[in-house]
Design a protein around this motif. Sequence first.
Motif, PDB file in Angstrom:
ATOM      1  N   GLU A  43      -4.225  -5.356  -1.914  1.00 57.81           N
ATOM      2  CA  GLU A  43      -3.067  -4.925  -1.137  1.00 57.81           C
ATOM      3  C   GLU A  43      -2.711  -5.962  -0.081  1.00 57.81           C
ATOM      4  OE1 GLU A  43      -3.755  -0.966   0.263  1.00 57.81           O
ATOM      5  OE2 GLU A  43      -3.797  -0.132  -1.764  1.00 57.81           O
ATOM      6  N   LEU A  44      -1.547  -6.584  -0.269  1.00 60.13           N
ATOM      7  CA  LEU A  44      -1.026  -7.563   0.668  1.00 60.13           C
ATOM      8  C   LEU A  44       0.104  -6.932   1.478  1.00 60.13           C
ATOM      9  CD1 LEU A  44      -0.806 -10.610  -1.762  1.00 60.13           C
ATOM     10  CD2 LEU A  44      -2.758  -9.877  -0.388  1.00 60.13           C
ATOM     11  N   LEU A  45       0.591  -7.650   2.467  1.00 63.60           N
ATOM     12  CA  LEU A  45       1.685  -7.126   3.276  1.00 63.60           C
ATOM     13  C   LEU A  45       2.935  -6.884   2.436  1.00 63.60           C
ATOM     14  CD1 LEU A  45       2.930  -6.472   6.084  1.00 63.60           C
ATOM     15  CD2 LEU A  45       3.545  -8.909   6.244  1.00 63.60           C
ATOM     16  N   THR A  46       3.196  -7.778   1.498  1.00 65.35           N
ATOM     17  CA  THR A  46       4.449  -7.717   0.755  1.00 65.35           C
ATOM     18  C   THR A  46       4.323  -7.104  -0.630  1.00 65.35           C
ATOM     19  OG1 THR A  46       4.036  -9.958  -0.057  1.00 65.35           O
ATOM     20  CG2 THR A  46       5.398  -9.734   1.924  1.00 65.35           C
ATOM     21  N   ALA A  47       3.110  -7.024  -1.158  1.00 64.58           N
ATOM     22  CA  ALA A  47       2.975  -6.612  -2.555  1.00 64.58           C
ATOM     23  C   ALA A  47       1.583  -6.096  -2.867  1.00 64.58           C
ATOM     24  CB  ALA A  47       3.289  -7.798  -3.475  1.00 64.58           C
ATOM     25  N   ARG A  48       1.508  -5.426  -3.995  1.00 59.63           N
ATOM     26  CA  ARG A  48       0.222  -5.044  -4.585  1.00 59.63           C
ATOM     27  C   ARG A  48      -0.012  -5.980  -5.764  1.00 59.63           C
ATOM     28  NH1 ARG A  48      -2.904  -0.098  -5.869  1.00 59.63           N
ATOM     29  NH2 ARG A  48      -3.589  -0.166  -8.047  1.00 59.63           N
ATOM     30  N   VAL A  49      -1.139  -6.672  -5.749  1.00 55.37           N
ATOM     31  CA  VAL A  49      -1.462  -7.615  -6.812  1.00 55.37           C
ATOM     32  C   VAL A  49      -2.497  -6.975  -7.728  1.00 55.37           C
ATOM     33  CG1 VAL A  49      -2.392  -9.882  -7.366  1.00 55.37           C
ATOM     34  CG2 VAL A  49      -0.991  -9.582  -5.316  1.00 55.37           C
ATOM     35  N   THR A  50      -2.194  -6.953  -9.007  1.00 55.15           N
ATOM     36  CA  THR A  50      -3.110  -6.408  -9.997  1.00 55.15           C
ATOM     37  C   THR A  50      -3.799  -7.560 -10.718  1.00 55.15           C
ATOM     38  OG1 THR A  50      -1.695  -4.468 -10.301  1.00 55.15           O
ATOM     39  CG2 THR A  50      -3.330  -4.916 -12.011  1.00 55.15           C
ATOM     40  N   THR A  85       3.522  -6.702  -7.770  1.00 53.12           N
ATOM     41  CA  THR A  85       4.527  -5.677  -7.555  1.00 53.12           C
ATOM     42  C   THR A  85       4.909  -5.616  -6.089  1.00 53.12           C
ATOM     43  OG1 THR A  85       3.475  -4.413  -9.340  1.00 53.12           O
ATOM     44  CG2 THR A  85       5.114  -3.274  -7.989  1.00 53.12           C
ATOM     45  N   GLU A  86       6.130  -6.007  -5.796  1.00 59.30           N
ATOM     46  CA  GLU A  86       6.583  -5.994  -4.404  1.00 59.30           C
ATOM     47  C   GLU A  86       6.764  -4.561  -3.910  1.00 59.30           C
ATOM     48  OE1 GLU A  86       9.367  -9.312  -3.076  1.00 59.30           O
ATOM     49  OE2 GLU A  86       9.872  -9.087  -5.201  1.00 59.30           O
ATOM     50  N   TRP A  87       6.255  -4.309  -2.700  1.00 59.48           N
ATOM     51  CA  TRP A  87       6.377  -2.973  -2.118  1.00 59.48           C
ATOM     52  C   TRP A  87       7.844  -2.553  -2.002  1.00 59.48           C
ATOM     53  CZ3 TRP A  87       2.104  -0.819  -2.814  1.00 59.48           C
ATOM     54  CH2 TRP A  87       0.875  -1.367  -2.445  1.00 59.48           C
ATOM     55  N   ARG A  88       8.708  -3.485  -1.599  1.00 59.94           N
ATOM     56  CA  ARG A  88      10.101  -3.109  -1.375  1.00 59.94           C
ATOM     57  C   ARG A  88      10.751  -2.585  -2.643  1.00 59.94           C
ATOM     58  NH1 ARG A  88      13.251  -8.928  -0.569  1.00 59.94           N
ATOM     59  NH2 ARG A  88      12.749  -9.825  -2.616  1.00 59.94           N
ATOM     60  N   ARG A  89      10.261  -3.053  -3.797  1.00 57.23           N
ATOM     61  CA  ARG A  89      10.809  -2.566  -5.069  1.00 57.23           C
ATOM     62  C   ARG A  89      10.216  -1.223  -5.452  1.00 57.23           C
ATOM     63  NH1 ARG A  89       9.390  -3.505 -10.447  1.00 57.23           N
ATOM     64  NH2 ARG A  89       7.887  -5.126  -9.911  1.00 57.23           N
ATOM     65  N   THR A  90       8.892  -1.076  -5.297  1.00 53.40           N
ATOM     66  CA  THR A  90       8.250   0.171  -5.713  1.00 53.40           C
ATOM     67  C   THR A  90       8.511   1.306  -4.737  1.00 53.40           C
ATOM     68  OG1 THR A  90       6.196  -0.502  -4.616  1.00 53.40           O
ATOM     69  CG2 THR A  90       6.414  -1.029  -6.948  1.00 53.40           C
ATOM     70  N   MET A  91       8.907   0.979  -3.519  1.00 51.79           N
ATOM     71  CA  MET A  91       9.145   2.032  -2.522  1.00 51.79           C
ATOM     72  C   MET A  91      10.567   2.566  -2.547  1.00 51.79           C
ATOM     73  SD  MET A  91       7.093   0.635   0.822  1.00 51.79           S
ATOM     74  CE  MET A  91       5.324   0.340   0.768  1.00 51.79           C
TER      75      MET A  91
END
Length: 283
Positions: A237-244, A88-94
């Motif tokens: 938690e990565l710089l660009t995304a949260r990996v599940t 899940t890219e942070w830019r999308r979820t934010m």
Amino acid sequence: MPTSPSSAAQAARAEVGRRLRELRLDAGLTVVGLAGHCGWHHAKTSRVENARSTPSAADIRLWCRACGAEDQAEDLVAASRNAQSLYTEWRRTMRGGLRRLQESHNDLFASTTTFRIYSSRIVPGLVQTEGYAAALLAGVARFHGAPDDAGPAARARVERSLVIHRPGRRVTLLIEEPVLHYRLGDADAMAAQLGRLLTAGALPAVSLGIIPTGLPARPIRPLEAFHVYDDRLAAVELLTARVTVTQPSEVDLYVRAFAELRALAVYGADARALIVKALDALR
């Protein structure tokens, strides 16, 4: 030790691409032929089949129609959405703000009884103060160009953290010692956060371990922050995304890494001494 934390997500995307490729082959269509039916460039077909591009729901439905397999479309749409949820890219979820992002994890926290949390850079969210969280989240919003609702997001994070006071919860927190010295917010906010660590470490449900910087040698390097929820899911938690991560063998690797990191930490009076040392350094 854990390999690429996105491997489960990539495997899920690859499976969707494989199934779409099989539909194309079963229909007797070439890459170019499928693209012609769908109205896009043939390179897109190859990217989807090789998991280098994620198809939209509309793409999948067009693909299945071209192959005479419309009955499989919704199953493939669901599989593709699941693959996307693993990475899940942070830019999308934010886009909807950071408060909404905090609240999106409430069900996961509420359903978890055993938390294993490792952090090499920041104080874990479950024991953050509102001031520390607000300073952290304001920086996150700025960096990612997200709506800045750091204040409400911080309050939502603190409210979510109350889960550790519910009966039957067990929380093990591991942090690297430099976390105590990375200042977020002003000196007062940082002092309050360090004070919170002192009180949190005394809670019956919480085990707080700090990995000292002065270890003569360590068998496992500092890692990216990760949380393990019970033994069923790990979030990285990565710089660009949260990996599940949900694949059991990969979750087991994170549990194993956590155990090795836990063995390096100090606890009790030794951990409190490191926190007090960091507090003294603020003065």
